[in-house]
Design an enzyme around this catalytic site. Structure first.
Site, mmCIF file in Angstrom:
data_model
loop_
_atom_site.group_PDB
_atom_site.id
_atom_site.type_symbol
_atom_site.label_atom_id
_atom_site.label_comp_id
_atom_site.label_asym_id
_atom_site.label_seq_id
_atom_site.Cartn_x
_atom_site.Cartn_y
_atom_site.Cartn_z
ATOM 1 N N SER A 159 6.866 14.660 35.024
ATOM 2 C CA SER A 159 5.683 15.099 35.777
ATOM 3 C C SER A 159 5.774 14.663 37.249
ATOM 4 C CB SER A 159 4.415 14.522 35.133
ATOM 5 O OG SER A 159 4.562 13.142 34.897
ATOM 6 N N CYS B 115 0.263 21.437 26.386
ATOM 7 C CA CYS B 115 1.687 21.774 26.270
ATOM 8 C C CYS B 115 1.951 22.374 24.884
ATOM 9 C CB CYS B 115 2.530 20.515 26.469
ATOM 10 S SG CYS B 115 4.265 20.825 26.141
ATOM 11 N N THR C 30 4.833 13.237 21.510
ATOM 12 C CA THR C 30 6.012 13.957 22.006
ATOM 13 C C THR C 30 6.851 13.189 23.027
ATOM 14 O OG1 THR C 30 4.591 14.933 23.680
ATOM 15 C CG2 THR C 30 4.962 16.218 21.680
ATOM 16 N N CYS D 49 9.065 19.366 33.564
ATOM 17 C CA CYS D 49 9.382 20.008 32.282
ATOM 18 C C CYS D 49 8.551 21.303 32.186
ATOM 19 C CB CYS D 49 9.006 19.071 31.130
ATOM 20 S SG CYS D 49 7.242 18.702 31.116
ATOM 21 N N SER E 266 3.599 8.634 30.183
ATOM 22 C CA SER E 266 4.300 8.075 29.025
ATOM 23 C C SER E 266 5.797 8.325 29.123
ATOM 24 C CB SER E 266 3.745 8.703 27.741
ATOM 25 O OG SER E 266 4.521 8.329 26.642
ATOM 26 N N ASN E 267 6.207 9.573 29.438
ATOM 27 C CA ASN E 267 7.655 9.840 29.450
ATOM 28 C C ASN E 267 8.346 9.054 30.549
ATOM 29 O OD1 ASN E 267 8.675 11.856 31.711
ATOM 30 N ND2 ASN E 267 6.598 12.499 31.205
ATOM 31 N N GLU F 183 -2.888 12.117 24.544
ATOM 32 C CA GLU F 183 -2.246 12.995 23.540
ATOM 33 C C GLU F 183 -2.582 12.510 22.127
ATOM 34 O OE1 GLU F 183 1.946 13.840 24.181
ATOM 35 O OE2 GLU F 183 2.241 14.204 22.039
HETATM 36 FE FE1 F3S Z 1 5.308 18.940 27.024
HETATM 37 FE FE2 F3S Z 1 7.322 17.262 26.742
HETATM 38 FE FE3 F3S Z 1 6.580 17.999 29.105
HETATM 39 S S1 F3S Z 1 5.454 17.351 25.521
HETATM 40 S S2 F3S Z 1 4.382 18.294 28.935
HETATM 41 S S3 F3S Z 1 7.450 19.348 27.519
HETATM 42 S S4 F3S Z 1 7.259 15.963 28.559
#
Ligand code: F3S
Length: 288
Positions: free
Chosen positions: A270, A105, A171, A12, A227-228, A135
């Site tokens: 990530s 971020c 987030t 991302c 987390s994601n 976070e």
């Molecule tokens: Fe930011 Fe979302 Fe990536 S909070 S680090 S854009 S997963």
């Protein structure tokens, strides 16, 4: 074997930005050395090891907050991770005379700013997040007035008397679970402001998981701390598809492929693309 790559994949914007900042710092001779990461800059062990090869030192210890981890750094440069840090960490790093590279971020920074703004306006702030996630540690550290919740039960046990309630969130949560918690906040505090801050990268990846075609197995590639990534795994399980979360090809349990004809593959925001490509190449090689 039919292999379906669930799109989008790849870093991302926040992860790309953080890694670039760290790499640029490592290559910049004018930056005060040594360079430390205060916790993992993003949650992926492959990326961390690549940065360590460039000379960046990771400072982390299970159970220690970012604030306490700072005690282990006495000179040079400190990089704050993409997850962000509390104002206290910032202040302490400055007081210690450290050079600071802030790789937070922008989506996380926006949450910090929105909470500060609403606290200043006299709102009671509810923040939905995961216990012990960096976070959340950064956000909760803004003020001890923030009501931190993780579950519906947590919401029910709040007893906010303020007429003005502002609710926001980490987030990278599940878009589905978070909606249920927001609905409960709205039920108990009908005038509350609901400000869903799940980032776009998280949302589109979870929607793609929800809409994935039927398969015998879904492989989610990413770090178990991410987390994601963990939320992609849970969305896929909820979708009713047998799902495994692996970090790389080495950790793929070969027995999970027995009798599998259709595979979907996804990855966290990530996870480096080459890790996913290695797994896909391996799966394709099984067809020959
Ligand atoms: Fe930011 Fe979302 Fe990536 S909070 S680090 S854009 S997963």
């Amino acid at each position: 074997m039919i292999i379906h790559k669930i799109e989008p994949q790849g870093y991302c914007g926040g992860v790309t930005h953080a890694i670039k900042m760290a790499m640029d710092a490592a290559k910049n001779d004018s930056i005060s050395k040594p360079i430390y990461m205060l916790g993992q800059i993003i949650h992926n062990s492959h990326v961390i090891s690549d940065l360590e090869k460039l000379g960046i030192i990771t400072i982390e210890e299970k159970g220690l907050s970012r604030l306490l981890l700072l005690d282990k750094i006495n000179k040079g440069t400190v990089i704050f991770s993409a997850h962000g840090v509390s104002p206290l960490v910032y202040k302490k790093a400055k007081e210690k005379g450290l050079s600071i590279i802030d790789a937070t971020c922008p989506y996380v920074l926006l949450v910090h700013n929105k909470i500060k703004e609403h606290l200043d306006l006299g709102y009671a702030c509810i923040y939905i997040g995961t216990k012990n996630h960096p976070e959340c540690e950064g956000v909760i550290g803004i003020s001890d007035k923030i009501h931190f919740v993780s579950t519906i039960e947590d919401i029910k046990s709040l007893n906010i008397k303020n007429d003005k309630v502002y609710a926001t969130n980490q987030t990278t949560l599940s878009i589905f679970e978070t909606k249920i918690i927001f609905d409960e906040i709205k039920r108990i505090y009908p005038n509350s402001i609901i400000d869903d801050k799940i980032c776009n990268a998280t949302t589109v990846r979870q929607m793609a998981m929800e809409n994935q075609p039927d398969a015998d197995l879904c492989i989610v590639v990413g770090d178990k701390k991410s987390s994601n990534t963990k939320k992609l795994y849970s969305v896929s399980i909820e979708r009713g598809i047998k799902t495994i979360l692996i970090e790389d090809l080495k950790s793929l349990p070969k027995e999970s492929l027995i009798g599998v004809k259709k595979i979907n593959i996804s990855s966290g925001a990530s996870t480096p693309s080459y890790i996913v490509d290695e797994i896909i190449d391996y799966l394709k090689s099984l067809e020959n």
